[in-house]
Scaffold this active site. Structure first.
Site, PDB file in Angstrom:
ATOM      1  N   ASP A 167     -16.017  24.076 -38.173  1.00  0.00           N
ATOM      2  CA  ASP A 167     -16.687  23.563 -39.358  1.00  0.00           C
ATOM      3  C   ASP A 167     -15.750  23.598 -40.554  1.00  0.00           C
ATOM      4  O   ASP A 167     -14.772  24.348 -40.566  1.00  0.00           O
ATOM      5  CB  ASP A 167     -17.917  24.417 -39.693  1.00  0.00           C
ATOM      6  N   LYS A 187     -19.345  18.964 -41.680  1.00  0.00           N
ATOM      7  CA  LYS A 187     -20.483  18.245 -42.252  1.00  0.00           C
ATOM      8  C   LYS A 187     -20.373  18.344 -43.762  1.00  0.00           C
ATOM      9  O   LYS A 187     -20.555  19.415 -44.345  1.00  0.00           O
ATOM     10  CB  LYS A 187     -21.807  18.842 -41.780  1.00  0.00           C
ATOM     11  N   MET A 302     -27.194  26.253 -50.202  1.00  0.00           N
ATOM     12  CA  MET A 302     -27.285  24.790 -50.180  1.00  0.00           C
ATOM     13  C   MET A 302     -28.206  24.258 -51.277  1.00  0.00           C
ATOM     14  O   MET A 302     -29.017  23.367 -51.054  1.00  0.00           O
ATOM     15  CB  MET A 302     -27.759  24.309 -48.799  1.00  0.00           C
TER      16      MET A 302
END
Length: 373
Positions: A167, A187, A302
């Protein structure tokens, strides 16, 4: 002066040494997976990195978007070496890497020795069933970003892997010097992204080919890391899977900014929630009224884009607007930043300061914690 270093520095004539890279201007030629570990190690060492490559993997373009490095999306020219202290040939093309090294020697610019990664190869005498039985997946939580904060077990798994599926927020510096194949499946919020179904497919396919596959993530693989979905995919496909826990950024990020998520006299607990969708969104399953009245510190992951909506909702649901709040961006990295305010103003301060993901926001009395003598 205690300067950071990065390993395997060398001149083009082959003399090897270790150079301090903190504050140095470094040109990396290449933006694919061969460059990924080099870029990460240089970033961790505090270098000013410029990447020249027509295309990059997600993790490199993400660093460029966040202003951690500069990316010129074009082919390399020898003139790119001007003004740099160090050149890093990392295209994966031996001819082009050699050309970069030769140009660096002519320009009297230090140059690294290109990493000759060897892809895992099957033993021709080993039958398909034996290779398939050997294949397995290990989900590794890599911690909050600094390579020094991955666990010993996690590091050992990475170093013994045939394939590392990584990641963008993983401790990419640990990939330096590996002979494993590296697959970037980063991502990027509202940007380039690898679908989870594709990641699952890669894990299963690589393991069924008899390879030792490490799925390397930031933080802990089971804390908003979708590790459970990857376990399910492996089990459904009959692939053995192990899990190595990691240091979750929900705790480590605040800690590195001097914020304890619990402190006697200030807090008796904390609640970690995802803010990837705002209050009132049909996809949200959180009870923001209960969170506002919980009496625990709130740790938001997030939540950079949704922070205005979250703070407005918490205030509307009864949480004191003067409740201390803090946002920590790029925790553990040389680019770490901390913004402190209160609940009523933290979203505006974050916007004014240009804070972008990844970032963690803490709301509660501990966000105003100041050690006393």
């Amino acid at each position: 002066m205690n300067e950071r270093t990065t390993p395997l520095m060398a001149r083009a004539d082959g003399f090897r040494t270790t150079l301090a890279v903190s504050g140095r201007r470094v040109l990396v030629v290449g933006g694919g997976t061969p460059a990924l570990a080099q870029v990460a190690a240089l970033r961790d060492g505090g270098a000013h990195v410029t990447v020249v490559a027509p295309r990059t993997v997600q993790s490199v373009s993400d660093l460029a978007d966040r202003g951690v490095l500069t990316w010129h999306p074009r082919t390399y020219a020898s003139s790119d070496l001007a003004g740099h202290d160090l050149a890093v040939p990392a295209t994966g093309d031996p001819v082009l890497d050699a050309q970069v090294a030769a140009d660096a020697a002519a320009a009297q610019v230090w140059c690294t020795v290109a990493n000759r990664r060897v892809s895992p190869r099957a033993d021709p005498d080993e039958n398909v069933e034996d290779r398939t039985e050997r294949g397995r997946v290990v989900l590794v939580g890599g911690g909050p970003g600094d390579p020094g904060l991955i666990t010993i077990a996690g590091l050992e798994a990475v170093r013994s892997a045939d394939v590392v599926v990584t990641d963008r927020l993983a401790p990419l510096g640990v990939l330096q010097g590996l002979e494993a194949e590296i697959i970037d499946v980063g991502k990027i919020p509202r940007g380039r992204s690898t679908p989870q179904e594709e990641i699952n497919r890669i894990l299963v396919e690589q393991a069924k080919a008899g390879r030792r596959v490490v799925r390397l993530k930031g933080g802990d693989t089971f804390v908003f890391g979708r590790g459970g979905e990857e376990v399910e995919a492996c089990v459904a496909a009959g692939v053995p899977v192990d899990v190595v826990p990691g240091v979750t950024s929900a705790i480590a990020g605040p800690a590195l900014a001097g914020i304890p998520v619990t402190h006697r006299g200030l807090s008796q607990g904390f609640t970690v929630v995802s803010g990837h969708v705002p209050p009132g969104d049909p996809r949200s399953t959180l009870d923001w009224t209960a969170l506002a009245r919980s009496g625990t510190d709130l740790v938001l992951l997030m939540a950079v884009a949704t922070l205005p909506a979250i703070t407005e909702t918490l205030i509307a649901e009864g949480l004191d607007p003067e409740t201390p709040a803090a946002t920590v961006a790029d925790a553990t990295l040389p680019t770490q930043r901390v913004v402190r305010a209160d609940l009523a103003t933290i979203a505006a301060r974050v916007a004014t300061e240009g804070i972008a993901a990844p970032a963690i926001t803490v709301i509660g009395k501990v966000a105003g914690f100041t050690p006393t003598a």
